[in-house]
Design a protein around this motif. Structure first.
Motif, PDB file in Angstrom:
ATOM      1  N   GLN A 187      75.153  71.281  92.814  1.00  0.00           N
ATOM      2  CA  GLN A 187      76.277  72.223  92.926  1.00  0.00           C
ATOM      3  C   GLN A 187      77.293  71.783  93.993  1.00  0.00           C
ATOM      4  O   GLN A 187      78.244  72.486  94.277  1.00  0.00           O
ATOM      5  N   SER A 188      77.078  70.617  94.593  1.00  0.00           N
ATOM      6  CA  SER A 188      77.934  70.188  95.713  1.00  0.00           C
ATOM      7  C   SER A 188      79.021  69.225  95.249  1.00  0.00           C
ATOM      8  O   SER A 188      79.045  68.794  94.095  1.00  0.00           O
ATOM      9  N   GLU A 189      79.866  68.828  96.187  1.00  0.00           N
ATOM     10  CA  GLU A 189      80.940  67.871  95.882  1.00  0.00           C
ATOM     11  C   GLU A 189      80.392  66.490  95.543  1.00  0.00           C
ATOM     12  O   GLU A 189      81.050  65.692  94.875  1.00  0.00           O
ATOM     13  N   TRP A 190      79.164  66.175  96.010  1.00  0.00           N
ATOM     14  CA  TRP A 190      78.595  64.849  95.775  1.00  0.00           C
ATOM     15  C   TRP A 190      77.984  64.733  94.385  1.00  0.00           C
ATOM     16  O   TRP A 190      77.917  63.654  93.831  1.00  0.00           O
ATOM     17  N   GLY A 191      77.511  65.842  93.831  1.00  0.00           N
ATOM     18  CA  GLY A 191      76.848  65.807  92.529  1.00  0.00           C
ATOM     19  C   GLY A 191      75.387  65.413  92.674  1.00  0.00           C
ATOM     20  O   GLY A 191      74.914  65.041  93.749  1.00  0.00           O
ATOM     21  N   ALA A 192      74.666  65.493  91.554  1.00  0.00           N
ATOM     22  CA  ALA A 192      73.212  65.255  91.565  1.00  0.00           C
ATOM     23  C   ALA A 192      72.896  63.774  91.705  1.00  0.00           C
ATOM     24  O   ALA A 192      73.543  62.936  91.079  1.00  0.00           O
ATOM     25  N   PRO A 193      71.908  63.431  92.531  1.00  0.00           N
ATOM     26  CA  PRO A 193      71.503  62.020  92.642  1.00  0.00           C
ATOM     27  C   PRO A 193      70.819  61.533  91.365  1.00  0.00           C
ATOM     28  O   PRO A 193      70.122  62.290  90.696  1.00  0.00           O
ATOM     29  N   SER A 194      71.036  60.267  91.042  1.00  0.00           N
ATOM     30  CA  SER A 194      70.447  59.647  89.852  1.00  0.00           C
ATOM     31  C   SER A 194      68.962  59.352  90.084  1.00  0.00           C
ATOM     32  O   SER A 194      68.453  59.491  91.198  1.00  0.00           O
ATOM     33  N   GLU A 195      68.298  58.901  89.031  1.00  0.00           N
ATOM     34  CA  GLU A 195      66.869  58.544  89.153  1.00  0.00           C
ATOM     35  C   GLU A 195      66.670  57.477  90.229  1.00  0.00           C
ATOM     36  O   GLU A 195      65.797  57.596  91.087  1.00  0.00           O
ATOM     37  N   PHE A 196      67.481  56.420  90.180  1.00  0.00           N
ATOM     38  CA  PHE A 196      67.291  55.324  91.127  1.00  0.00           C
ATOM     39  C   PHE A 196      67.576  55.772  92.559  1.00  0.00           C
ATOM     40  O   PHE A 196      66.880  55.365  93.498  1.00  0.00           O
ATOM     41  N   GLU A 197      68.572  56.624  92.739  1.00  0.00           N
ATOM     42  CA  GLU A 197      68.875  57.133  94.081  1.00  0.00           C
ATOM     43  C   GLU A 197      67.699  57.951  94.624  1.00  0.00           C
ATOM     44  O   GLU A 197      67.330  57.821  95.797  1.00  0.00           O
ATOM     45  N   VAL A 198      67.105  58.764  93.764  1.00  0.00           N
ATOM     46  CA  VAL A 198      65.954  59.583  94.174  1.00  0.00           C
ATOM     47  C   VAL A 198      64.771  58.695  94.573  1.00  0.00           C
ATOM     48  O   VAL A 198      64.146  58.903  95.619  1.00  0.00           O
ATOM     49  N   ILE A 199      64.483  57.671  93.754  1.00  0.00           N
ATOM     50  CA  ILE A 199      63.342  56.789  94.049  1.00  0.00           C
ATOM     51  C   ILE A 199      63.590  56.011  95.342  1.00  0.00           C
ATOM     52  O   ILE A 199      62.682  55.826  96.162  1.00  0.00           O
ATOM     53  N   THR A 200      64.837  55.543  95.523  1.00  0.00           N
ATOM     54  CA  THR A 200      65.171  54.807  96.750  1.00  0.00           C
ATOM     55  C   THR A 200      64.980  55.694  97.982  1.00  0.00           C
ATOM     56  O   THR A 200      64.371  55.271  98.975  1.00  0.00           O
ATOM     57  N   ALA A 201      65.464  56.926  97.909  1.00  0.00           N
ATOM     58  CA  ALA A 201      65.310  57.866  99.029  1.00  0.00           C
ATOM     59  C   ALA A 201      63.832  58.159  99.293  1.00  0.00           C
ATOM     60  O   ALA A 201      63.398  58.236 100.455  1.00  0.00           O
ATOM     61  N   MET A 202      63.055  58.308  98.215  1.00  0.00           N
ATOM     62  CA  MET A 202      61.608  58.515  98.366  1.00  0.00           C
ATOM     63  C   MET A 202      60.968  57.360  99.135  1.00  0.00           C
ATOM     64  O   MET A 202      60.128  57.569 100.009  1.00  0.00           O
ATOM     65  N   SER A 203      61.390  56.134  98.809  1.00  0.00           N
ATOM     66  CA  SER A 203      60.812  54.958  99.477  1.00  0.00           C
ATOM     67  C   SER A 203      61.137  54.953 100.966  1.00  0.00           C
ATOM     68  O   SER A 203      60.273  54.661 101.801  1.00  0.00           O
ATOM     69  N   PHE A 204      62.379  55.291 101.316  1.00  0.00           N
ATOM     70  CA  PHE A 204      62.754  55.330 102.737  1.00  0.00           C
ATOM     71  C   PHE A 204      61.876  56.331 103.497  1.00  0.00           C
ATOM     72  O   PHE A 204      61.368  56.032 104.579  1.00  0.00           O
ATOM     73  N   TYR A 205      61.718  57.504 102.938  1.00  0.00           N
ATOM     74  CA  TYR A 205      60.931  58.551 103.599  1.00  0.00           C
ATOM     75  C   TYR A 205      59.454  58.148 103.690  1.00  0.00           C
ATOM     76  O   TYR A 205      58.800  58.361 104.717  1.00  0.00           O
ATOM     77  N   TYR A 206      58.962  57.534 102.632  1.00  0.00           N
ATOM     78  CA  TYR A 206      57.549  57.105 102.584  1.00  0.00           C
ATOM     79  C   TYR A 206      57.250  56.075 103.675  1.00  0.00           C
ATOM     80  O   TYR A 206      56.294  56.225 104.447  1.00  0.00           O
ATOM     81  N   PHE A 207      58.101  55.033 103.757  1.00  0.00           N
ATOM     82  CA  PHE A 207      57.845  53.943 104.711  1.00  0.00           C
ATOM     83  C   PHE A 207      58.132  54.342 106.158  1.00  0.00           C
ATOM     84  O   PHE A 207      57.567  53.766 107.088  1.00  0.00           O
ATOM     85  N   ALA A 208      59.020  55.312 106.345  1.00  0.00           N
ATOM     86  CA  ALA A 208      59.382  55.718 107.715  1.00  0.00           C
ATOM     87  C   ALA A 208      58.509  56.853 108.236  1.00  0.00           C
ATOM     88  O   ALA A 208      58.172  56.873 109.427  1.00  0.00           O
ATOM     89  N   GLU A 209      58.129  57.788 107.342  1.00  0.00           N
ATOM     90  CA  GLU A 209      57.461  59.015 107.802  1.00  0.00           C
ATOM     91  C   GLU A 209      56.025  59.173 107.310  1.00  0.00           C
ATOM     92  O   GLU A 209      55.132  59.467 108.092  1.00  0.00           O
ATOM     93  N   LEU A 210      55.805  58.978 106.019  1.00  0.00           N
ATOM     94  CA  LEU A 210      54.461  59.243 105.469  1.00  0.00           C
ATOM     95  C   LEU A 210      53.469  58.137 105.796  1.00  0.00           C
ATOM     96  O   LEU A 210      52.338  58.394 106.195  1.00  0.00           O
ATOM     97  N   GLN A 211      53.878  56.902 105.555  1.00  0.00           N
ATOM     98  CA  GLN A 211      52.999  55.743 105.789  1.00  0.00           C
ATOM     99  C   GLN A 211      53.793  54.658 106.516  1.00  0.00           C
ATOM    100  O   GLN A 211      54.217  53.672 105.908  1.00  0.00           O
ATOM    101  N   PRO A 212      54.011  54.799 107.812  1.00  0.00           N
ATOM    102  CA  PRO A 212      54.854  53.832 108.537  1.00  0.00           C
ATOM    103  C   PRO A 212      54.336  52.392 108.420  1.00  0.00           C
ATOM    104  O   PRO A 212      53.129  52.154 108.457  1.00  0.00           O
ATOM    105  N   VAL A 213      55.278  51.470 108.260  1.00  0.00           N
ATOM    106  CA  VAL A 213      54.954  50.049 108.082  1.00  0.00           C
ATOM    107  C   VAL A 213      55.719  49.217 109.111  1.00  0.00           C
ATOM    108  O   VAL A 213      56.623  49.704 109.778  1.00  0.00           O
ATOM    109  N   ASP A 214      55.322  47.933 109.211  1.00  0.00           N
ATOM    110  CA  ASP A 214      55.990  47.034 110.162  1.00  0.00           C
ATOM    111  C   ASP A 214      57.360  46.586 109.656  1.00  0.00           C
ATOM    112  O   ASP A 214      58.280  46.362 110.439  1.00  0.00           O
TER     113      ASP A 214
END
Length: 436
Positions: free
Chosen positions: A111-138
């Motif tokens: 509903q925002s000015e940016w619009g809904a994120p695509s599948e690839f954008e969602v997966i990319t964001a998931m990866s950032f959160y996973y590697f930084a917060e859920l399972q931190p890596v080197d």
């Protein structure tokens, strides 16, 4: 939410199509607390060779004792592979948690000015959160999804940027000239961040060189600033000599083809820079062991110990060119049969004509997938005297394997989506033959 529902939600984003640009991505990441800014990364773009370069690097870094995240696409057998740590895909439970975290943000953005994120954008964001917060890596190795400049992964400031190759693929998004495609790939070059290039065409090289100069990024070009030359064809791999101002040594690979020597050389150069800049500590023996251990599914992958049966994801003209070189180097005096399937939005006729010059027989088939080329479409594009329409690829492979002779090679190639169906079907079949 369970795992099946989580994956279904991710795939439901496909209806939004490909949405180049970084504004939505930046907003999505801001809502997540900008996890990408907490990561050490290497960014890898290119038409072909990205996945292999990632796997060489991952194996070397693992040998050195590091925990390494990888973000790759497409997946080969299971969706979770796209987000992995030390080669192990994200667990179903963690993937579900990631979707639960991102889903409300993504739906609010509709509903925002940016619009809904695509599948690839969602997966990319998931990866950032996973590697930084859920399972931190080197460190995380980020493979570009499409192009570079406007790709969702291009929000990172990596330690090193890599452009493996430039070829005529995804032209509807990237342009019809090599210079245009090179410009999109060169969009990953960040100010002051060193860039390594395996690109060989002069016009594409010039674009990368100009972009690196603009960004004040030191450029290391394969064939100029460092080199790799084959020393020997090994039964199950390659031996090559690597030379740069920092080292001169020989390395063995378990992956096959001149293009794999080039991909490994890019990985070695990345390692040199990480060590030189004191980002990582990697010993020479770790480098040698990691390169030798590296394997990547669907890239001249041998499926049998008793028969010469390979799968190779040559899904664009550059990939087919590399495959044809490998056939001519390794199977010159053997009968080579190819089974080929591809998506109809690829350059079918050039790919097929390239293949035809190197093989004795070629069969064309199809599989259940959107955008797939029909058997008839592929057959009509071929001028080979020994071509066939294969309407049941499973039956064809069963019958072919049963009568294969000692000096015969069977190569299944084309779309990686096709190979991901072929491999799990063939492995138990070949295991039964082995036991007989």
């Amino acid at each position: 939410m369970n795992y099946e529902q989580a994956v279904a939600w991710i795939h439901s984003r496909l209806r939004l199509g490909i949405k180049p640009g970084l504004m939505r991505m930046n907003h999505l990441l801001e809502e997540l607390g900008n996890p990408h800014q907490k990561l050490k990364t290497v960014h890898i773009a290119g038409t072909n060779g990205k996945g292999s370069t990632v796997t060489y690097l991952r194996n070397v870094l693992q040998e050195s004792g590091y925990t390494v995240g990888t973000f790759t696409s497409p997946y080969f057998e299971r969706f979770n592979e796209r987000i992995s740590i030390n080669g192990d895909p994200v667990s179903d439970g963690d993937l579900t948690l990631l979707v639960e975290k991102i889903k409300p943000i993504a739906e609010k953005m509709e509903q925002s000015e940016w619009g809904a994120p695509s599948e690839f954008e969602v997966i990319t964001a998931m990866s950032f959160y996973y590697f930084a917060e859920l399972q931190p890596v080197d460190l995380v190795l980020y493979e570009v999804g499409l192009g570079g400049r406007l790709d969702s992964t291009n929000v990172i400031i990596p330690m090193v940027s890599v452009i493996t190759s430039i070829g005529m693929d995804h032209m509807q998004f990237l342009g019809n000239r090599l210079e245009d495609i090179a410009s999109e790939k060169a969009g990953i070059i960040k100010h002051g961040v060193p860039v390594i290039s395996g690109v060989h065409q002069p016009e594409a090289r010039n674009v990368i060189k100009e972009t690196a100069l603009e960004k004040e990024s030191e450029l290391f070009q394969l064939g100029q600033d460092f080199s790799a030359e084959r020393v020997a064809l090994l039964d199950k791999g390659e031996r090559f000599e690597f030379q740069s101002p920092l080292q001169h040594d020989e390395f063995d690979l378990s992956m096959i083809g001149t293009h794999q020597i080039n991909n490994a050389a890019l990985a070695i150069k990345v390692v040199e820079l990480l060590v030189k800049n004191q980002e990582m500590k990697i010993e020479p023996e770790h480098l040698k062991r990691g390169l030798k251990k590296a394997s990547w599914p669907g890239r001249m992958e041998a499926l049998s110990a008793t028969r010469e049966i390979y799968i190779d994801g040559a899904h664009n003209p550059e990939g087919v060119d590399a495959l044809v070189k490998t056939i001519k180097e390794r199977f010159l005096h053997k009968k080579v049969t190819v089974l080929f399937s591809a998506l109809h939005d690829k350059k079918l006729r050039p790919m097929i004509s390239q293949l035809e010059e190197a093989v004795d027989e070629i069969g064309f088939t199809s599989f259940d997938f959107p955008r797939v080329a029909s058997v008839e479409e592929l057959y009509e594009a071929s001028a080979h005297p020994h071509k066939s329409e294969v309407h049941d690829w499973k039956k064809y492979l069963e019958e072919k394997i049963a009568v294969m002779e000692e000096e015969e090679v069977l190569l299944i190639t084309g779309s990686l989506y096709f190979l991901s169906e072929v491999k799990p079907y063939l492995l138990p079949l070949l295991e039964n033959y082995r036991k007989k």
